[in-house]
Design a protein around this motif. Structure first.
Motif, short mmCIF file in Angstrom:
data_model
loop_
_atom_site.label_atom_id
_atom_site.label_comp_id
_atom_site.label_asym_id
_atom_site.label_seq_id
_atom_site.Cartn_x
_atom_site.Cartn_y
_atom_site.Cartn_z
N ASN A 40 -13.08 5.35 -0.74
CA ASN A 40 -12.02 5.93 0.10
C ASN A 40 -10.89 6.60 -0.68
O ASN A 40 -10.28 7.54 -0.18
N GLN A 41 -10.60 6.13 -1.90
CA GLN A 41 -9.47 6.68 -2.64
C GLN A 41 -9.87 7.67 -3.74
O GLN A 41 -9.06 8.46 -4.17
N VAL A 42 -11.12 7.59 -4.21
CA VAL A 42 -11.52 8.45 -5.32
C VAL A 42 -12.45 9.55 -4.83
O VAL A 42 -12.08 10.72 -4.82
N ASP A 43 -13.67 9.17 -4.41
CA ASP A 43 -14.65 10.18 -4.00
C ASP A 43 -15.78 9.49 -3.23
O ASP A 43 -16.41 8.57 -3.74
N LYS A 44 -16.02 9.96 -2.03
CA LYS A 44 -17.05 9.37 -1.18
C LYS A 44 -18.46 9.49 -1.78
O LYS A 44 -19.34 8.71 -1.44
N SER A 45 -18.67 10.46 -2.65
CA SER A 45 -20.01 10.68 -3.19
C SER A 45 -20.32 9.83 -4.43
O SER A 45 -21.45 9.87 -4.92
N LEU A 46 -19.35 9.05 -4.92
CA LEU A 46 -19.59 8.24 -6.12
C LEU A 46 -20.52 7.05 -5.84
O LEU A 46 -20.46 6.45 -4.77
N SER A 47 -21.33 6.74 -6.81
CA SER A 47 -22.22 5.58 -6.73
C SER A 47 -21.40 4.30 -6.85
O SER A 47 -20.44 4.24 -7.62
N ILE A 48 -21.80 3.27 -6.10
CA ILE A 48 -21.12 1.98 -6.20
C ILE A 48 -21.94 0.98 -7.02
O ILE A 48 -21.68 -0.22 -6.99
N ASP A 49 -22.89 1.49 -7.81
CA ASP A 49 -23.64 0.62 -8.72
C ASP A 49 -22.69 0.12 -9.81
O ASP A 49 -22.04 0.92 -10.48
N LEU A 50 -22.65 -1.19 -9.99
CA LEU A 50 -21.74 -1.79 -10.96
C LEU A 50 -22.36 -1.83 -12.36
O LEU A 50 -23.55 -2.09 -12.51
N ASP A 51 -21.52 -1.58 -13.35
CA ASP A 51 -21.91 -1.82 -14.74
C ASP A 51 -21.58 -3.27 -15.08
O ASP A 51 -22.38 -4.00 -15.64
N ARG A 52 -20.34 -3.67 -14.73
CA ARG A 52 -19.92 -5.03 -15.01
C ARG A 52 -18.70 -5.41 -14.18
O ARG A 52 -17.99 -4.55 -13.68
N ILE A 53 -18.51 -6.72 -14.08
CA ILE A 53 -17.30 -7.28 -13.48
C ILE A 53 -16.58 -8.02 -14.60
O ILE A 53 -17.13 -8.93 -15.20
N ASP A 54 -15.37 -7.60 -14.89
CA ASP A 54 -14.59 -8.17 -15.99
C ASP A 54 -13.50 -9.05 -15.39
O ASP A 54 -12.53 -8.55 -14.82
N ILE A 55 -13.67 -10.35 -15.50
CA ILE A 55 -12.70 -11.30 -14.96
C ILE A 55 -11.71 -11.67 -16.05
O ILE A 55 -12.10 -12.14 -17.11
N ARG A 56 -10.44 -11.41 -15.79
CA ARG A 56 -9.37 -11.76 -16.73
C ARG A 56 -8.52 -12.86 -16.10
O ARG A 56 -7.47 -12.60 -15.51
N LYS A 57 -9.00 -14.09 -16.21
CA LYS A 57 -8.33 -15.23 -15.60
C LYS A 57 -6.88 -15.34 -16.04
O LYS A 57 -5.98 -15.56 -15.23
N GLU A 58 -6.65 -15.15 -17.36
CA GLU A 58 -5.29 -15.30 -17.90
C GLU A 58 -4.33 -14.25 -17.38
O GLU A 58 -3.12 -14.43 -17.44
N LYS A 59 -4.87 -13.16 -16.84
CA LYS A 59 -4.02 -12.10 -16.26
C LYS A 59 -4.07 -12.12 -14.73
O LYS A 59 -3.33 -11.38 -14.07
N GLY A 60 -4.97 -12.91 -14.17
CA GLY A 60 -5.07 -13.01 -12.72
C GLY A 60 -5.74 -11.82 -12.05
O GLY A 60 -5.50 -11.55 -10.87
N ILE A 61 -6.59 -11.10 -12.80
CA ILE A 61 -7.19 -9.88 -12.24
C ILE A 61 -8.71 -9.85 -12.44
O ILE A 61 -9.26 -10.58 -13.26
#
Length: 178
Positions: free
Chosen positions: A70-91
């Motif tokens: 919705n914010q970047v481009d409707k035609s972009l693929s949503i295939d993930l490369d990775r999920i980076d969890i930064r617990k110490e930063k809360g993100i």
């Protein structure tokens, strides 16, 4: 020494542009965390580092995909490369595979913290030639493997021939004196 000089000169002429690209991209990659977010987006801070209050990863993933579309481009693929969890930063960072976008979400609230283009990932793909494997849609990264083998071997040969071009004349001079 003549053979080393010829090999050194020929490799230099043939591989000059490749070494130039490797050098420039290598410098950029070395500095990526010190470019104030220009090459590698800075990591935001979330509201909580307590994983017990975080939203489920599946819910955060749905939010990230929606934001990307919705914010970047409707035609972009949503295939993930990775999920980076930064617990110490809360993100949580969702980094996508077919392009160089990332979405950073607050792990506890699911609020969007940043949506950024990861220029450093593109530079890395140029640096190791994996961009060509992506472009030609090859399996198993054969271009990257061949490129790194050629460039690594050439660098080894440059070091070897360069050393002998420097040391050889000294050795010959010492033999003439002795």
């Amino acid at each position: 020494l003549r053979i080393f000089r010829k090999v050194h000169r020929l490799m230099g002429a043939v591989l000059f542009i490749f070494f130039f690209v490797v050098a420039i991209t290598g410098v950029l990659l070395g500095w990526k965390k010190n470019t104030n977010g220009w090459l590698l987006p800075a990591t935001s801070k979330g509201t909580s580092t307590n994983l017990a209050v975080w939203k489920p990863i599946a819910a955060l993933h749905t939010i990230a995909d929606s934001v990307l579309i919705n914010q970047v481009d409707k035609s972009l693929s949503i295939d993930l490369d990775r999920i980076d969890i930064r617990k110490e930063k809360g993100i949580v960072k969702f980094v996508y595979a077919k392009h160089y976008w990332e979405v950073q979400l607050d792990g506890a609230t699911g609020n969007v913290l940043q949506v950024n283009l990861r220029k450093s990932d593109f530079i890395e793909d140029i640096h190791d030639a994996s961009y060509l494997d992506t472009y030609f849609n090859t399996k198993g990264e054969p271009i990257k493997l061949a490129y790194t083998l050629i460039m690594g071997s050439a660098l080894f040969l440059f070091c070897t021939t360069g050393f002998w071009l420097w040391y050889g004349p000294k050795l010959i001079r010492n033999k003439k004196r002795g």
